[in-house]
Design an enzyme around this catalytic site. Structure first.
Site, PDB file in Angstrom:
ATOM      1  N   GLY A 140       0.840  -1.184   0.000  1.00 26.12           N
ATOM      2  CA  GLY A 140       0.000   0.000   0.000  1.00 26.12           C
ATOM      3  C   GLY A 140       0.878   1.238   0.000  1.00 26.12           C
TER       4      GLY A 140
ATOM      5  N   TYR B  85       9.285  -3.224   3.086  1.00 24.44           N
ATOM      6  CA  TYR B  85       8.821  -3.337   1.690  1.00 24.44           C
ATOM      7  C   TYR B  85       9.978  -3.294   0.686  1.00 24.44           C
ATOM      8  CZ  TYR B  85       6.211  -1.919  -2.550  1.00 24.44           C
ATOM      9  OH  TYR B  85       5.700  -1.818  -3.828  1.00 24.44           O
TER      10      TYR B  85
ATOM     11  N   ASN C  45       5.724   5.276  -8.227  1.00 25.11           N
ATOM     12  CA  ASN C  45       4.338   5.709  -7.986  1.00 25.11           C
ATOM     13  C   ASN C  45       3.415   5.681  -9.205  1.00 25.11           C
ATOM     14  OD1 ASN C  45       4.567   6.467  -5.191  1.00 25.11           O
ATOM     15  ND2 ASN C  45       5.875   8.143  -5.932  1.00 25.11           N
TER      16      ASN C  45
ATOM     17  N   LYS D   7      -2.413   5.453  -1.937  1.00 23.62           N
ATOM     18  CA  LYS D   7      -1.203   6.255  -2.082  1.00 23.62           C
ATOM     19  C   LYS D   7      -1.585   7.721  -2.251  1.00 23.62           C
ATOM     20  CE  LYS D   7       1.695   2.685  -3.700  1.00 23.62           C
ATOM     21  NZ  LYS D   7       2.980   2.599  -4.330  1.00 23.62           N
TER      22      LYS D   7
HETATM   23  P1  NAD Z   1      -2.638  -3.707  -5.373  1.00 21.74           P
HETATM   24  O1  NAD Z   1      -2.555  -3.811  -3.897  1.00 21.74           O
HETATM   25  O2  NAD Z   1      -3.759  -2.931  -5.958  1.00 21.74           O
HETATM   26  O3  NAD Z   1      -2.625  -5.157  -6.039  1.00 21.74           O
HETATM   27  C1  NAD Z   1      -1.919  -6.234  -5.490  1.00 21.74           C
HETATM   28  C2  NAD Z   1      -2.843  -7.423  -5.482  1.00 21.74           C
HETATM   29  O4  NAD Z   1      -2.102  -8.542  -4.985  1.00 21.74           O
HETATM   30  C3  NAD Z   1      -4.049  -7.240  -4.563  1.00 21.74           C
HETATM   31  O5  NAD Z   1      -5.255  -7.351  -5.271  1.00 21.74           O
HETATM   32  C4  NAD Z   1      -3.893  -8.340  -3.528  1.00 21.74           C
HETATM   33  O6  NAD Z   1      -5.124  -8.923  -3.129  1.00 21.74           O
HETATM   34  C5  NAD Z   1      -3.023  -9.337  -4.278  1.00 21.74           C
HETATM   35  N1  NAD Z   1      -2.343 -10.243  -3.338  1.00 21.74           N
HETATM   36  C6  NAD Z   1      -1.733  -9.920  -2.174  1.00 21.74           C
HETATM   37  N2  NAD Z   1      -1.305 -11.016  -1.549  1.00 21.74           N
HETATM   38  C7  NAD Z   1      -1.637 -12.062  -2.355  1.00 21.74           C
HETATM   39  C8  NAD Z   1      -1.486 -13.465  -2.237  1.00 21.74           C
HETATM   40  N3  NAD Z   1      -0.894 -14.015  -1.158  1.00 21.74           N
HETATM   41  N4  NAD Z   1      -1.976 -14.256  -3.224  1.00 21.74           N
HETATM   42  C9  NAD Z   1      -2.595 -13.714  -4.293  1.00 21.74           C
HETATM   43  N5  NAD Z   1      -2.775 -12.386  -4.456  1.00 21.74           N
HETATM   44  C10 NAD Z   1      -2.305 -11.568  -3.497  1.00 21.74           C
HETATM   45  O7  NAD Z   1      -1.228  -3.111  -5.849  1.00 21.74           O
HETATM   46  P2  NAD Z   1      -0.796  -2.504  -7.250  1.00 21.74           P
HETATM   47  O8  NAD Z   1      -0.683  -1.039  -7.087  1.00 21.74           O
HETATM   48  O9  NAD Z   1      -1.635  -3.061  -8.342  1.00 21.74           O
HETATM   49  O10 NAD Z   1       0.700  -3.074  -7.355  1.00 21.74           O
HETATM   50  C11 NAD Z   1       1.035  -4.204  -8.162  1.00 21.74           C
HETATM   51  C12 NAD Z   1       2.521  -4.491  -8.016  1.00 21.74           C
HETATM   52  O11 NAD Z   1       3.283  -3.338  -8.382  1.00 21.74           O
HETATM   53  C13 NAD Z   1       2.965  -4.848  -6.593  1.00 21.74           C
HETATM   54  O12 NAD Z   1       4.001  -5.785  -6.653  1.00 21.74           O
HETATM   55  C14 NAD Z   1       3.522  -3.550  -6.068  1.00 21.74           C
HETATM   56  O13 NAD Z   1       4.452  -3.750  -5.030  1.00 21.74           O
HETATM   57  C15 NAD Z   1       4.153  -2.991  -7.321  1.00 21.74           C
HETATM   58  N6  NAD Z   1       4.310  -1.531  -7.253  1.00 21.74           N
HETATM   59  C16 NAD Z   1       3.227  -0.724  -7.313  1.00 21.74           C
HETATM   60  C17 NAD Z   1       3.393   0.659  -7.249  1.00 21.74           C
HETATM   61  C18 NAD Z   1       2.211   1.586  -7.303  1.00 21.74           C
HETATM   62  O14 NAD Z   1       2.426   2.802  -7.256  1.00 21.74           O
HETATM   63  N7  NAD Z   1       0.986   1.116  -7.410  1.00 21.74           N
HETATM   64  C19 NAD Z   1       4.685   1.204  -7.119  1.00 21.74           C
HETATM   65  C20 NAD Z   1       5.770   0.347  -7.057  1.00 21.74           C
HETATM   66  C21 NAD Z   1       5.586  -1.023  -7.151  1.00 21.74           C
END
Ligand code: NAD
Length: 338
Positions: free
Chosen positions: A80, A150, A179, A193
């Protein structure tokens, strides 16, 4: 597109949902979407896809999910915004189980290509102490001093991808997202965020007539924000490329949090009193993406201005906040039939 089987993990979340939507638009007919959330909590849900509810922290679930897979996009993570990652370091680090088991399953099932979503949180803290940050280039991740919890998990998982490639010949690709924001993401509940949180707070202020906003930190901290459409395009460019080392995927339009609030106020047509909560989680003082490498290797650069992306995000969050339960159910049903 041929009929290769593409597995998207974290498909019930923000980026995963958009990726599945885009793969469908591009004509991919064999998609498996996996998330641990119940289907009715997925941000986007497509009936025509092989949807699976699986907890991918377990090895068996990962082996089941990747059966027959040609390509894997691993976007599943327990994560998150700063409010979540600063207070849930164990949960963030336990995500290591997901990527580890998925890599083992990918090797076992002879997956052809594996994408891992890393983060700008891998970058060393001592390179992000000033608001006037020098944009972070890929080599700035070492010597390692990432975001506690993280960021360490992300850095470790990046290396796990590297070693599965080097030792076992699994083709891995790694993007360091900076982001990402846009519609169909988390906007309340504690995992949101800054862009979504600021939209929500401005809308709340506007609707409640209490024209005040709480800002985490001094508001002078700097960041860059990438619109979801740019992220999806960049993700697929990286997946299809021969770039085996982790590479930045982000915007390099640097703004302060105060400037981000200015943008949202302008969209909302309102001016708010600003109250700064200096005790709230705020992350590093400055962070920006150096896009030299991705521009050179892929010709990729963000195409959507922050003002335009924020307008779309604001409108979507406004609809979520003002729609009654009946309208939400109808729009949910519509999304299911896209
Ligand atoms: P999000 O939280 O919307 O999506 C992640 C999904 O993973 C969620 O729906 C959650 O239910 C699922 N999940 C968590 N644990 C799980 C498990 N044990 N089994 C199956 N599913 C599981 O996040 P997002 O923003 O879509 O991010 C996607 C990826 O990108 C992540 O790896 C995140 O760390 C990375 N990321 C995102 C951002 C951003 O700004 N959104 C920035 C840097 C990295």
């Amino acid at each position: 597109m041929d009929n290769k089987r593409i597995v998207v993990t974290g498909a019930g979340g923000f980026i995963g949902g958009h990726l599945v939507a885009d793969l469908l638009r591009r004509g991919c007919g064999n998609i498996c979407a996996v998330d641990c959330k119940p289907f009715d909590e997925w941000y986007q849900f497509f009936e025509q896809v092989d949807n699976r509810k699986l907890d991918l922290s377990g090895k068996e679930a990962c082996f089941e999910a990747l059966q027959g897979a040609d390509e894997v996009y691993n976007l599943a993570a327990d994560m998150g915004g700063m409010g979540f990652i600063e207070n849930n370091k164990v949960l963030c680090m336990l995500t290591v189980l997901i990527n580890t088991h998925l890599l083992m399953a990918a090797r076992h099932h002879e997956v052809k290509r594996y994408f891992y979503s890393s983060s700008a949180c891998v970058y060393a803290a001592d390179k992000q102490t000033s608001e006037n940050v020098i944009p972070l280039k890929e080599s700035d991740a070492y010597p390692a001093m990432p975001e506690d919890g993280y960021g360490w998990e992300k850095l470790f998982s990046e290396r796990m991808c590297r070693h599965f490639r080097e030792d076992f010949g699994l083709e891995t690709r790694v993007a360091r997202y900076h982001n990402v924001y846009g519609p169909h993401g988390t906007w309340d509940g504690g995992r949101e965020k800054a862009p979504a949180a600021i939209c929500r707070k401005v809308i709340q202020a506007k609707l409640s007539e209490n024209h005040e906003i709480e800002i985490w930190g001094s508001g002078n901290q700097t960041r860059s924000f990438m619109y979801i459409d740019d992220c999806i395009k960049g993700t697929q460019c990286i997946m299809e490329s021969n770039i085996t080392e982790p590479i930045n995927l982000g915007s390099n339009q640097l703004v302060t949090i105060n400037q981000l609030v200015d943008i949202v106020e302008k969209i909302a047509g309102i001016k708010l009193r600003r109250r700064y909560n200096l005790a709230a989680p705020k992350g590093v003082n400055g962070r920006n993406s150096d896009n030299t490498l991705i521009q050179k290797l892929l010709g990729w650069q963000p195409s959507i201005r922050l003002e335009d992306g924020m307008e779309k995000t604001y409108r979507w969050i406004y609809d979520q906040m003002t729609a009654g339960p009946a309208r939400r159910a109808v729009s949910g049903a519509l999304a299911r039939n896209v």
